[in-house]
Write a protein that holds these residues in place. Structure first.
Motif, short mmCIF file in Angstrom:
data_model
loop_
_atom_site.label_atom_id
_atom_site.label_comp_id
_atom_site.label_asym_id
_atom_site.label_seq_id
_atom_site.Cartn_x
_atom_site.Cartn_y
_atom_site.Cartn_z
N LEU A 156 0.83 -1.20 0.00
CA LEU A 156 0.00 0.00 0.00
C LEU A 156 0.87 1.26 0.00
CD1 LEU A 156 -2.99 0.97 0.23
CD2 LEU A 156 -2.60 1.12 2.68
N ALA A 157 1.87 1.29 0.85
CA ALA A 157 2.73 2.47 0.99
C ALA A 157 3.57 2.72 -0.26
CB ALA A 157 3.65 2.31 2.19
N SER A 158 3.79 1.70 -1.07
CA SER A 158 4.60 1.88 -2.27
C SER A 158 3.79 2.41 -3.46
CB SER A 158 5.27 0.55 -2.66
OG SER A 158 4.29 -0.36 -3.15
N MET A 159 2.48 2.46 -3.34
CA MET A 159 1.65 2.95 -4.45
C MET A 159 1.85 4.46 -4.59
SD MET A 159 -1.78 0.70 -3.77
CE MET A 159 -2.58 1.20 -5.30
N GLU A 160 2.02 4.91 -5.83
CA GLU A 160 2.34 6.32 -6.10
C GLU A 160 1.26 7.30 -5.66
OE1 GLU A 160 3.86 7.28 -9.96
OE2 GLU A 160 5.02 5.42 -10.04
N ASN A 161 0.01 6.88 -5.67
CA ASN A 161 -1.09 7.78 -5.32
C ASN A 161 -1.44 7.73 -3.84
OD1 ASN A 161 -2.21 5.11 -5.67
ND2 ASN A 161 -4.24 6.04 -5.70
N SER A 199 9.35 2.67 9.30
CA SER A 199 10.20 1.52 8.96
C SER A 199 9.75 0.82 7.69
CB SER A 199 10.23 0.53 10.13
OG SER A 199 9.00 -0.21 10.20
N ILE A 200 8.53 1.08 7.22
CA ILE A 200 8.05 0.39 6.02
C ILE A 200 7.64 1.34 4.89
CG2 ILE A 200 7.36 -1.73 7.23
CD1 ILE A 200 4.69 0.59 6.04
N THR A 201 7.60 2.65 5.15
CA THR A 201 7.21 3.58 4.10
C THR A 201 8.46 4.18 3.45
OG1 THR A 201 7.04 5.42 5.67
CG2 THR A 201 5.01 4.21 5.19
N PRO A 202 8.36 4.50 2.15
CA PRO A 202 9.51 5.10 1.47
C PRO A 202 9.60 6.62 1.68
CG PRO A 202 7.77 4.63 -0.11
CD PRO A 202 7.30 4.12 1.23
N TYR A 203 8.80 7.17 2.58
CA TYR A 203 8.75 8.61 2.85
C TYR A 203 8.42 8.81 4.32
CZ TYR A 203 4.00 7.05 2.01
OH TYR A 203 2.84 6.32 2.04
N PRO A 204 8.76 9.95 4.88
CA PRO A 204 8.42 10.21 6.29
C PRO A 204 6.91 10.45 6.45
CG PRO A 204 9.54 12.10 5.34
CD PRO A 204 9.55 11.03 4.30
N ILE A 205 6.37 10.02 7.56
CA ILE A 205 4.94 10.22 7.86
C ILE A 205 4.75 11.68 8.27
CG2 ILE A 205 3.02 9.53 9.34
CD1 ILE A 205 4.02 7.31 7.41
#
Length: 167
Positions: free
Chosen positions: A38-43, A90-96
């Motif tokens: 889910l976190a890797s989806m561009e939108n 730890s699992i997202t490619p961007y900061p929350i």
């Protein structure tokens, strides 16, 4: 629920719509691979949601009576926010950078701690107008502009038989 969120995000992506989905940090432990997908989806932007959201309501009411805050004392809220952010980061490619508290029950302490934690947007209001307001230096209230699940869907602890009996 995460598989439904992925389907929702795919539908939104098909229509070129960006979405922010608020996820409790404790889901990282049980749904790690689906959440990474889910976190890797561009939108999709994954936002934080109170880690200990599902404590018994009696405990939240006790916190409110003793500490004047539904989420408990400052130190408890700080740990809750930090734990959620550490797990999600730890699992997202961007900061929350976005947050929604459970039950929209944030208060001044919560807002101060969100600023301290680097959160820039909080969505604790439901308002179709989507009127954005700066509520702390660098922290903006970005209202939810679509019908939230709590107001329209039975979910969580209810078993299908209980739902059918309600109807």
């Amino acid at each position: 629920e995460l598989e439904c969120a992925i389907k929702y995000a795919e539908l939104a992506q098909h229509h070129d719509l960006p979405v922010t989905l608020f996820v409790s940090g404790n889901i990282v432990k049980s749904e790690n691979s689906a959440l990474k997908r889910l976190a890797s989806m561009e939108n999709v932007e994954v936002g934080g949601h109170t880690y200990n959201a599902f404590l018994p309501s009696s405990l939240h009411l006790l916190f409110d009576a003793i500490y004047g805050s539904y989420y408990g004392p400052r130190s408890y809220q700080r740990r809750d926010i930090r734990k959620t952010l550490d797990l999600l980061n730890s699992i997202t490619p961007y900061p929350i950078e976005s947050w929604r508290t459970h039950g929209y029950r944030s208060d001044g302490v919560t807002m101060d701690l969100l600023v301290e934690s680097g959160i820039r947007f909080v969505s604790d209001l439901v308002d179709e107008s989507g009127s954005i307001e700066e509520i702390r230096s660098g922290l903006f209230s970005l209202p939810i502009n679509t019908p939230p699940d709590h107001e329209h869907l039975n979910h969580g602890y209810l078993h299908r038989d209980a739902i059918e009996q309600e109807q």
